[in-house]
Design an enzyme around this catalytic site. Structure first.
Site, short mmCIF file in Angstrom:
data_model
loop_
_atom_site.label_atom_id
_atom_site.label_comp_id
_atom_site.label_asym_id
_atom_site.label_seq_id
_atom_site.Cartn_x
_atom_site.Cartn_y
_atom_site.Cartn_z
N ASP A 140 -14.45 94.85 54.90
CA ASP A 140 -13.64 95.49 55.93
C ASP A 140 -13.72 94.62 57.19
OD1 ASP A 140 -11.97 97.14 57.33
OD2 ASP A 140 -13.07 98.98 56.93
C1 BGC Z 1 -10.21 99.52 58.68
C2 BGC Z 1 -9.54 99.15 57.38
C3 BGC Z 1 -8.33 98.31 57.63
C4 BGC Z 1 -8.75 97.07 58.39
C5 BGC Z 1 -7.63 96.09 58.65
C6 BGC Z 1 -10.45 98.29 59.54
O1 BGC Z 1 -10.85 98.65 60.82
O2 BGC Z 1 -11.42 100.18 58.42
O3 BGC Z 1 -9.24 100.32 56.68
O4 BGC Z 1 -7.69 97.98 56.44
O5 BGC Z 1 -9.31 97.48 59.63
O6 BGC Z 1 -6.78 96.52 59.63
#
Ligand code: BGC
Length: 746
Positions: free
Chosen positions: A280
């Protein structure tokens, strides 16, 4: 090379997909992956493992791409820029490896569908699949070939803002809906230019964050991981979901990004997964804040050694892996494995043969897309109450007062995780009512409050005045979109601002009061439900929420949504979910509540059970709950046999009758309880559901086939088995009601 796609064809036929072209067979791909890998320097390999977000524009990244230091970009959505970046990678880098272009396309790209929690309320996997297909067609037109969805975290805590992005509390429902989204995004073949690689996230347990505070620790034992949290992910892996994302939380002390048990032992080892695993956002570097790694080098080491292939934005890989390989802390074999997973996906997506997008496509907000979004919104709405047949509005309603901060909230009704939908395209309830029913009914609009958190009560008198002049009152309340989603947890789930005062004042007018709630989570709205004659829960219904609600209010559509998550009466009841285990003292619903306890009562625990003295045992609405304008009768439950072998299949049938005054659709639900196990078992578990349309007065015999092996669970011996014994079975309209029988597995 610029491939012209048939825009008109796509516009008319967004739900078709093409046959697999030549040269993409898996054997072929594996040899192309290995041949390419053989030509790569260590630094080029590490470059593939690096994902960046060009917030500062493409210029600063061009050099990195040219040098082969970037494998994927996220958040680039201008198709001209997407092609420009791709051209640098393909035409100017040494090996010409295309970039993977990614974006959070969560519940629509331009045409916004209901938030995933709302989509889950449809209990209609085909519709959910169609919605993801629409999103993929629109996003791929801008060159996006990878989305970070579906989010399939089991979410049993509505304080957690990200419950909005989930399919709710149930492992079975989340599995079915997650698979539907994967199929929709990816289509029949990843090689189709409209296919968008899906990403099962967040692996794993993120929804169980302590106290519903985002990013928080979880403490989920392995058995519960396997019985509750893994199933949607295993289903997604088996359905060919191209990628997985790790979660932010540390479970039992181990951040997911550094957890080789979940990534290597389970995902790769047990589920034979050959897709790409991404961290993530910055979750590799965040292992330093967790206190799990002392510096970036250790973060990169632990991530790659745990089984991560690509790092999202934090750069610990690109800065440290070469040295770590020299120091033998990370093996080149581990890097090769990661790069294979990345290249395999790029080949599967056909990016080497077809890297660019056609910038002339006219697929966004296509009429077919808007129609699908309306259908999804209609089916996502849950009728929670309808006293005295207040709904649908009849022609007796000549003047309707439309009130409330969500009645004309084009931005907010789209919900959380919308980066690309534009409010100019959103059709609100107010606008839709005027356009679609303005010839039948006079509409007086008086919002009462400016937005959901508005505490100024000055406008309430005007709203009451409008109500007094009308035959019925429609109040649209709820949450602005920014109150749910990532990093937007709440400790209080009452309506925000002065909304409760507004509704109470409207109720006092004595006019028929219909409350529509648009929110990212279940709210504790017991008081407002009591004060209203009818309540429709619409979550955040997206671009077409207005027309969908207008048709529901006037009876052109009939509600069929069901709660995908239990609605608590009050926050202190959380976690409250239907599939809990029994205690040694199960509640009987005859407990003494706080007001019934005599003063100076003597100490006693005899006769006491597991419940709250102030909230009782029941939630506000159970899982699976939802009414219709019509009514349904369940009758004549039959099992083909009630003695089954472990490899047998349970054949269940019953009669469902539309006993009311409208044609309608009922979501019938099948629940099972394993009465005695080697470990304690949930009191009920959803094992099937179907949407059954019935004409007024019509009866259908509904059947379910349930393979006994679907009763398996991870037992005391750490094995996934069906344990012989007696089972309860229910079919019914929700998790708290239904016809019951029993069967035995030998
Ligand atoms: C979130 C993800 C997301 C990623 C990219 C993160 O902060 O937890 O779910 O896909 O950002 O934007």
């Amino acid at each position: 090379m610029k491939i012209k796609r048939l825009s008109v064809y796509l516009l008319l036929l967004p739900f078709l997909s093409c046959a697999e072209p030549q040269g993409t067979q898996e054997g072929d791909i594996e040899s192309r992956v290995n041949a390419l890998l053989g030509q790569m320097t260590l630094q080029e390999k590490i470059g593939q493992m690096n994902q960046l977000s060009p917030f500062g524009g493409l210029e600063e990244m061009a050099g990195l791409i040219r040098e082969g230091n970037v494998g994927s970009l996220l958040n680039l959505t201008d198709p001209e820029l997407v092609n420009k970046a791709q051209r640098i990678a393909v035409e100017e880098s040494r090996l010409g490896i295309p970039l993977l272009m990614s974006r959070d396309v969560i519940h629509g790209y331009k045409t916004i569908f209901p938030i995933p929690l709302g989509q889950a309320a449809t209990f209609n996997p085909q519709l959910v699949e169609d919605g993801a297909r629409v999103a993929a067609v629109e996003a791929s037109a801008d060159g996006i070939r990878w989305t970070f969805a579906p989010m399939i975290d089991i979410s049993r805590d509505p304080r957690w803002g990200r419950i909005a992005e989930s399919c709710g509390e149930d492992p079975y429902l989340s599995s079915v809906m997650g698979v539907a989204m994967v199929k929709g995004f990816q289509g029949d073949s990843l090689n189709n230019p409209t296919a968008v690689a899906a990403c099962a996230k967040h692996f794993v347990g993120y929804g169980a964050s302590e106290g519903g505070r985002d990013y928080n620790s979880t403490f989920i034992p392995e058995r519960q991981l396997r019985n509750v949290y893994f199933p949607p992910f295993e289903a997604a892996a088996k359905a060919g979901c191209a990628t997985f994302m790790t979660s932010f939380n540390d479970n039992d002390g181990i951040p997911s990004t550094g957890n080789s048990f979940i990534l290597k032992d389970v995902l790769r080892g047990e589920w034979n997964y050959d897709g790409l695993v991404v961290t993530d956002w910055a979750s590799s570097a965040e292992m330093i804040s967790h206190g799990f790694c002392k510096d970036e080098k250790e973060a990169a080491t632990k991530s790659v050694n745990a089984g991560i292939d690509m790092e999202m934005v934090s750069g610990t890989f690109i800065r440290n892996l070469e040295e770590l390989v020299k120091e033998k802390k990370v093996s080149e074999a581990a890097i090769d494995e990661a790069v294979r997973n990345i290249l395999r996906l790029k080949f599967r997506l056909g990016l080497f043969d077809n890297p660019y997008t056609d910038t002339d496509q006219q697929v966004k907000y296509a009429p077919t897309h808007l129609a699908k979004a309306k259908e999804a919104a209609e089916q996502s709405v849950i009728l929670l109450k309808n006293d005295r047949e207040t709904l649908p509005f009849t022609d007796k309603i000549r003047t309707l007062a439309v009130i409330g901060p969500l009645a004309d909230a084009a931005h907010d009704q789209m919900g959380t995780w919308v980066f690309d939908g534009e409010k100019a395209h959103t059709q609100t309830v107010l606008v839709a009512l005027k356009e679609m029913y303005g010839d039948k009914v006079r509409i007086i609009y008086e919002p009462g409050l400016g937005y959901s958190r508005d505490k100024h009560t000055a406008g309430i008198a005007k709203a009451v005045n409008a109500a007094m002049r009308a035959d019925a009152v429609l109040v649209c309340a709820g949450e602005e979109s920014i109150l749910s989603g990532e990093a937007h947890s709440l400790a209080d789930l009452h309506l925000q601002g002065a909304q409760s005062e507004l509704i109470a004042a409207l109720a006092k007018t004595g006019k028929p009061l219909v409350t529509v709630v648009m929110a990212g989570r279940p709210l504790t709205i017991g008081q407002e439900v009591e004060q209203s004659d009818a309540v429709l829960y619409a979550f955040h219904p997206g671009t077409m929420g207005g027309p969908a609600l207008a048709d529901l209010l006037f009876g052109k559509a009939v509600p069929s949504g069901k709660t995908p998550v239990t609605f608590p009466k009050m926050v202190g009841q959380i976690p409250v979910y239907y599939a809990h285990n029994n205690t040694g003292r199960p509640a009987s619903r005859q407990e003494t509540l706080i007001d019934d306890i005599p003063q100076e009562a003597g100490q006693t625990s005899l006769g006491c059970t597991s419940f709250y003295m102030d909230a009782g045992f029941d939630p506000l609405f159970p899982f699976g709950y939802g009414l219709s304008y019509t009514t349904f009768g369940y009758d004549n439950l039959q099992l083909a046999t009630n003695q089954l072998a472990v490899n047998g299949t349970l054949e269940i049938s019953f009669d469902l009758t539309n006993t009311g005054k409208y044609d309608g659709t009922e979501v019938v639900q099948l629940y099972v309880q394993d009465k005695v196990g080697s470990i304690t078992r949930p009191v009920k578990e959803l094992k099937g559901f179907r949407r059954i349309p019935l004409k007024q007065g019509e009866t259908k015999t509904v059947s379910f086939s349930l393979p006994v092996e679907e009763l398996a669970f991870w037992n005391i011996d750490r094995q996934r088995v069906v344990e012989p014994g007696e089972f309860n079975l229910w079919v019914g309209p929700n998790s708290a009601e239904g016809l019951q029988t029993t069967f035995t597995v030998k």
